[in-house]
Motif scaffolding. Structure first.
Motif, PDB file in Angstrom:
ATOM      1  N   ASP A 105       0.825  -1.214   0.000  1.00 40.43           N
ATOM      2  CA  ASP A 105       0.000   0.000   0.000  1.00 40.43           C
ATOM      3  C   ASP A 105       0.857   1.261   0.000  1.00 40.43           C
ATOM      4  OD1 ASP A 105      -2.266  -1.488  -0.019  1.00 40.43           O
ATOM      5  OD2 ASP A 105      -2.648  -1.344   2.129  1.00 40.43           O
ATOM      6  N   THR A 136       5.942   7.942  -2.213  1.00 45.86           N
ATOM      7  CA  THR A 136       5.468   6.790  -2.966  1.00 45.86           C
ATOM      8  C   THR A 136       6.157   6.709  -4.322  1.00 45.86           C
ATOM      9  OG1 THR A 136       3.530   5.727  -3.910  1.00 45.86           O
ATOM     10  CG2 THR A 136       3.519   8.120  -3.879  1.00 45.86           C
ATOM     11  N   LEU A 144      -0.299  10.756  -3.515  1.00 46.51           N
ATOM     12  CA  LEU A 144      -0.606   9.351  -3.241  1.00 46.51           C
ATOM     13  C   LEU A 144       0.320   8.743  -2.192  1.00 46.51           C
ATOM     14  CD1 LEU A 144      -1.296   8.128  -6.893  1.00 46.51           C
ATOM     15  CD2 LEU A 144      -2.907   8.979  -5.189  1.00 46.51           C
ATOM     16  N   HIS A 146       1.929   8.542   1.788  1.00 44.47           N
ATOM     17  CA  HIS A 146       1.236   8.428   3.073  1.00 44.47           C
ATOM     18  C   HIS A 146       1.964   9.202   4.162  1.00 44.47           C
ATOM     19  CE1 HIS A 146      -0.854   5.147   1.024  1.00 44.47           C
ATOM     20  NE2 HIS A 146      -1.810   5.360   1.901  1.00 44.47           N
ATOM     21  N   LYS A 179      -1.949   7.800   7.225  1.00 47.24           N
ATOM     22  CA  LYS A 179      -3.057   8.296   6.408  1.00 47.24           C
ATOM     23  C   LYS A 179      -2.543   8.723   5.048  1.00 47.24           C
ATOM     24  CE  LYS A 179      -6.160  10.630   9.597  1.00 47.24           C
ATOM     25  NZ  LYS A 179      -6.664  11.972   9.883  1.00 47.24           N
ATOM     26  N   PRO A 180      -3.411   8.726   4.046  1.00 51.68           N
ATOM     27  CA  PRO A 180      -2.980   9.254   2.748  1.00 51.68           C
ATOM     28  C   PRO A 180      -2.503  10.706   2.892  1.00 51.68           C
ATOM     29  CG  PRO A 180      -5.116   8.187   2.546  1.00 51.68           C
ATOM     30  CD  PRO A 180      -4.798   8.247   4.011  1.00 51.68           C
ATOM     31  N   TYR A 181      -1.493  11.067   2.105  1.00 52.14           N
ATOM     32  CA  TYR A 181      -0.934  12.411   2.233  1.00 52.14           C
ATOM     33  C   TYR A 181      -1.966  13.485   1.907  1.00 52.14           C
ATOM     34  CZ  TYR A 181       2.502  16.172   2.069  1.00 52.14           C
ATOM     35  OH  TYR A 181       3.199  17.329   2.301  1.00 52.14           O
TER      36      TYR A 181
ATOM     37  N   SER B   8      -6.596   0.222   2.118  1.00 48.76           N
ATOM     38  CA  SER B   8      -5.821   1.420   1.861  1.00 48.76           C
ATOM     39  C   SER B   8      -6.566   2.268   0.848  1.00 48.76           C
ATOM     40  CB  SER B   8      -4.459   1.047   1.295  1.00 48.76           C
ATOM     41  OG  SER B   8      -4.272   1.686   0.071  1.00 48.76           O
ATOM     42  N   ALA B   9      -6.239   3.551   0.891  1.00 56.58           N
ATOM     43  CA  ALA B   9      -6.933   4.472   0.005  1.00 56.58           C
ATOM     44  C   ALA B   9      -6.772   4.043  -1.437  1.00 56.58           C
ATOM     45  CB  ALA B   9      -6.368   5.852   0.205  1.00 56.58           C
ATOM     46  N   SER B  63      -7.919   4.851   5.697  1.00 54.16           N
ATOM     47  CA  SER B  63      -8.212   5.522   4.441  1.00 54.16           C
ATOM     48  C   SER B  63      -9.261   6.583   4.670  1.00 54.16           C
ATOM     49  CB  SER B  63      -8.714   4.522   3.416  1.00 54.16           C
ATOM     50  OG  SER B  63     -10.102   4.353   3.572  1.00 54.16           O
TER      51      SER B  63
END
Lengths: 595, 151
Positions: A105, A136, A144, A146, A179-181, B8-9, B63
C-alpha cells in the motif's frame, strides 16, 4: 520462555551496538541505567526487555531461530534485518501477509520529514508539529504518498484543562497513525490553514527498507506521551536514529523537543536533507494571490465574494481567470469557517469554476512565494543581558527563556504575530540596594496578533500567567504577586509592515502582601506593531481598572529590537506606569542571544 | 494477532469494511471533505490528528474512504482508485479541472496511466460535462471523467 534453549553465545558487544539500542529505543536514564522509551509490553520479548538490551537481544534471536511463532516474528521485521546483517540469525523471515500488504500500500520510495506551522487556535499546536511522509513510487504525484503521525490518543477526553494536565504528565498514550498524504494536506493546509514544509531525506534503499520495517514495529506499540519531552517530534528522532544510528538525533533532546528544533537538528546532519519544499496553506495562497492583483481585479474580487456580483466587468481574460480561481479558494475557506451553508457554498463554487473553465490557456499568478524556511529562523532558547534604570535606580538584568518566540524577535521562519514565551525568568540586580531579586517569572505568555480584513476576521488574543515583583505603596514594601491576564481583540494592518490592535483583558492577581491579598481588573489597550524584518517595534498603552486602588494604573510600554545576526539582537525597552501613589519609569537596553 | 485492516486508500480491491465511515450529511460532492480529517468542530487540545478508529494493538493505513458508491456504479480497479481519489480531493480537483492544470490532474493521469497533458486539456475543455451541476457527486464525476477520457 524458551530463551535458554535457543540462546547461542551472542557475539560480544552486539547488545551495545548503536543500531540495536536504537531499534529497541533504549535511552540512557538519569542515573546511568538504560531503559526503552516504548511502554507497551508486547514490544519486548524478554521479561526484563525494557531495561535490558542484552536479554532482549537473546530473546529476539531465540524467537527467530525457533521460527515457530509467526505472529510474533511478523511484528519485528527491522530487528530481523539487523540480526541477519550481523549474521546472528540463519532462518528466513516468514511470509507476513499484513506487513507485506502494508508495504504494498505504501509503495515506499523515500522519506520526507514534514513541519507544519504553528496553529494559534489550538494550544497543543502553538509550537508547530512534525510528521513523516513515506514518499510513494506510484505514478502520479506525492499526493498518493502516506503521512505517518505520532500523536496522543485522546479520544473521549473533551475537557480542556484535563487535557493539558494529562498531556504534560504522561496521562495519554501516544501512537502512530498512517493516512494518505492528501488527507494530511487537507487537514493542515486547508482546514487549519497551516503551511507545510517538506524536508526530503537522503536515505539509501536499505535504509528506506529499514525505516518501513521499523515503523511497522513501533506501529504496534504505544508510549506514554509527554507534551514537552516524549512528544510527536521526539519519537521521530528515535526512529530516524534506528535507521541510521550515526545521526544520534535523540541525543540532542534530553529535556524538551520543540518541533522546530528537531527540524533544525535534522537539517544540521550532513547529507541528510536533500531538498526542502514549501506547501503553503490555503490562506497563505489566497493572500499571496490577492497581493498580485491589480486594483481592478481587487474590486472585481470583492464584488464577487462579498456582493455576489460575478460579472467581473472590464477585466481581460487572464485577469478574470486569476480572480475566479482566488474567489473559488476563498469560498472554500468560507465554508470551512462555517460562513456559508452547503447549498450556498456549492452554488458559488460552481459559478466561479464554470466561468473559469470557459477561459483557455492564459498566463496566471504564481501560486506562492518562496516562503521563509523555518529552519533558518532564530534558535528557541534566549538569554538577555540588559542594563537599565528604574525610577533613578540603576540595574542589571539577566533573562533566560527556554522557549520560544516573542513579537520583537526576528520573525523570519516564524508565524508573524504569534508570541509564545514560556518560563521566561528575569533576575535583576539593583546597584543602590546592592540586591539581586527575581524580578519576574513568566510561566506562560501567549499573544496572537492576526490582522482582520474584508476577507479574514480572526480574533487576536493574549493569555499570560506570571509571578512578578510588585511594590505596595501602603507599606512601601516589595513582594511577589501571581498575575493572570486573558484578553481578546482585533488587529488591523495599516500596511504589510505596520499593524495596530486593540485588546480588552481581564486581570486577576493574588499575593499575600497585597492589600486584601488579591485584586481583579479590566484592561483596555491599544497598540502598534511594526515589523520591518531586521527591526521590530511593539508599543502599547493600557488603562487598567481594578477592584483595588493599588492596581489601578495607566501603562505605557515600548519595545524595539534590531537583528544583529541570526541569533543575536539589540533591544530597547521603555515602560512608564502611572500607579496609585507610585509611578514606574523604567528604561533598559539589552542584548539578546538565541541558542 | 487480530488486526482491523481498513483498505488502503489506493488498494486495488476496495473492501468496504463495516467500519468504513458512513456517508455524512454533506454527501459525496463538493464540500464533503471539509470536516473529514478532524474529529470535531472544537479542536482537541492534544489531538494531533488522532483517530478514534484505532483501538489498541492495531496498526495499518486508515483511508479517507466515505463509501460514496453505495449502488456499485463504479466498476473495475482503476475506476475505483479514481473514485477513491476524487471523493477525497474533490475541491482541488474541481479547481484544477477548470483551469486545466494542477497536482490532482497529474495524479489522476498517473492512476489512469494516460498522458497528463492530454488529461489536462480534456478535463478543461469538457468541464461542463464532468461537472454538469453544483451538487454532482464523486461517483458521477468519476464516471463522467472516464467518459470524457474514452471519448
Amino acid at each position: 520462555m524458551l530463551v535458554g534453549l535457543w540462546s547461542m553465545p551472542v557475539e560480544a558487544g552486539v547488545e551495545d551496538n548503536p543500531q540495536w539500542l536504537a531499534l529497541g529505543h533504549y535511552r540512557p536514564q538519569l542515573f546511568g541505567q538504560i531503559e526503552s522509551t516504548i511502554d507497551t509490553p508486547n514490544f519486548f520479548l524478554a521479561e526484563d526487555g525494557k531495561v535490558n538490551p542484552k536479554s532482549e537481544l537473546e530473546a529476539t534471536i531465540a524467537l527467530f531461530e525457533e521460527n515457530k511463532d509467526t505472529d510474533k516474528i511478523c511484528i519485528f521485521p527491522a530487528r530481523y534485518k539487523f540480526l541477519k546483517a550481523q549474521g546472528l540469525v540463519a532462518q528466513d523471515f516468514p511470509k507476513c501477509e499484513e506487513f507485506e500488504e502494508f508495504k504494498k500500500d505504501l509503495h515506499p520510495a523515500g522519506v520526507t520529514l514534514l513541519f507544519t506551522d504553528a496553529y494559534m487556535n489550538n494550544p497543543s499546536s502553538l509550537f508547530g508539529h512534525t510528521l513523516i511522509r513515506i514518499d510513494t513510487s506510484r505514478k502520479g504525484t506525492q499526493l498518493l504518498a502516506h503521512g505517518v503521525n505520532y500523536g496522543a490518543f485522546t479520544a473521549g477526553q473533551e475537557n480542556a484543562a484535563l487535557f493539558a494536565i494529562l498531556g504534560l504528565t504522561g496521562g495519554f498514550y501516544g501512537g502512530f497513525t498512517v493516512k494518505p498524504y492528501y488527507d494530511i494536506i487537507n487537514t493542515y493546509n486547508n482546514i487549519e490553514n497551516r503551511d507545510i514544509w517538506e524536508y526530503s531525506l537522503d536515505l539509501s534503499p536499505e535504509e528506506l527498507d529499514m525505516f518501513v520495517a521499523h515503523l511497522w514495529e513501533v506501529g504496534q506499540t504505544q508510549t506514554r506521551y509527554f507534551f514537552f519531552t516524549e512528544n510527536c517530534s521526539y519519537m521521530l528522532m528515535e526512529i530516524l536514529d534506528a535507521v541510521r544510528p550515526s545521526l544520534k538525533l535523540a541525543d540532542d533532546f534530553p529535556v524538551q523537543a520543540i518541533p522546530l528544533d528537531t527540524i533544525k537538528a535534522v537539517k544540521s546532519r550532513k547529507g541528510l536533507v536533500k531538498s526542502v519544499n514549501y506547501r503553503p496553506s490555503r490562506q497563505s495562497k489566497i493572500r499571496y494571490r490577492f497581493k498580485q492583483m491589480n486594483d481592478k481585479q481587487k474590486d472585481a474580487f470583492y464584488a464577487a465574494v462579498l456582493e455576489q456580483n460575478w460579472a467581473l466587468e472590464g477585466l481581460e481574460d487572464d485577469e478574470k481567470a486569476d480572480v475566479l480561481e482566488t474567489a473559488y479558494q476563498y469560498v472554500q475557506y468560507q465554508y470551512i469557517a462555517k460562513d456559508l451553508d452547503l447549498k450556498e457554498y456549492r452554488k458559488r463554487s460552481f459559478k466561479s469554476l464554470k466561468a473559469r473553465s470557459k477561459i483557455d490557456d492564459v498566463p496566471h499568478f504564481a501560486e506562492h512565494d518562496e516562503g521563509k524556511p523555518p529552519h533558518e529562523g532564530h534558535d528557541s532558547m534566549r538569554m538577555v543581558f540588559g542594563v537599565g534604570n528604574r525610577n533613578g535606580e540603576a540595574f542589571q538584568e539577566i533573562q533566560y527563556r527556554p522557549a520560544y518566540h516573542s513579537l520583537t524577535d526576528d520573525n523570519f521562519g516564524f508565524l508573524r504575530g504569534a508570541e509564545i514565551n514560556f518560563l521566561n525568568t528575569t533576575l535583576r540586580h539593583y546597584d543602590n540596594r546592592n540586591k539581586t531579586v527575581l524580578q519576574k517569572l513568566d510561566l506562560v505568555g501567549i499573544k496572537s496578533l492576526s490582522p482582520a480584513d474584508l476577507m479574514f476576521m480572526p480574533t487576536s488574543y493574549t493569555i499570560m500567567a506570571d509571578i512578578e515583583r510588585v511594590y505596595n505603596p501602603e507599606n512601601e514594601k516589595e513582594g511577589y504577586a501571581f498575575n493572570l491576564k486573558v484578553g481578546g481583540g482585533y488587529t488591523y494592518a495599516l500596511s504589510d509592515n505596520v499593524w495596530i490592535y486593540s485588546m480588552n483583558s481581564l486581570y486577576a492577581s493574588y499575593g499575600g502582601f497585597l492589600p486584601h491579598n488579591q485584586w481583579g481588573g479590566i484592561g483596555i489597550a491599544g497598540g502598534i506593531y511594526a515589523d520591518f524584518g531586521k527591526w521590530r517595534l511593539l508599543a502599547e498603552a493600557e488603562k487598567v481598572f481594578a477592584t483595588s486602588h493599588f492596581a489601578e494604573s495607566m501603562k505605557y510600554s515600548a519595545e524595539a529590537a534590531l537583528t544583529l545576526t541570526k541569533n543575536s539582537a539589540l533591544a530597547l525597552n521603555y515602560k512608564y506606569q502611572v500607579n496609585y501613589g507610585h509611578n514606574i519609569d523604567e528604561f533598559m537596553t539589552s542584548l539578546r542571544f538565541y541558542f | 494477532m487480530k488486526k482491523l485492516y481498513l483498505a488502503s486508500a489506493l488498494a486495488v480491491v476496495m473492501a468496504f469494511s463495516s467500519n468504513a465511515m458512513a456517508v455524512d450529511s454533506t454527501g459525496c460532492g463538493l464540500g464533503s471533505m471539509a470536516w473529514r480529517g478532524q474529529s470535531g468542530v472544537v479542536p482537541q487540545i492534544l489531538a494531533v490528528t488522532t483517530n478514534g478508529t484505532f483501538g489498541n494493538q492495531t496498526f495499518g493505513i486508515s483511508s479517507g474512504t466515505s463509501g460514496c458508491d453505495q449502488n456499485g456504479r463504479v466498476t473495475g480497479g482503476t475506476q475505483r482508485m479514481v473514485l477513491n481519489f476524487l471523493e477525497n480531493n474533490m475541491e482541488q480537483y474541481a479547481l484544477d479541472a477548470s483551469r486545466g492544470e494542477g497536482e490532482t490532474l497529474d495524479t489522476l493521469a498517473g492512476i489512469m496511466e494516460v498522458d497528463k497533458n492530454e488529461l489536462a486539456t480534456k478535463v478543461h475543455d469538457n468541464f461542463a460535462l464532468i461537472f454538469p451541476h453544483d451538487d454532482v457527486d464523486a461517483v458521477e464525476v468519476t464516471l463522467n471523467l472516464f467518459k470524457v477520457m474514452n471519448a
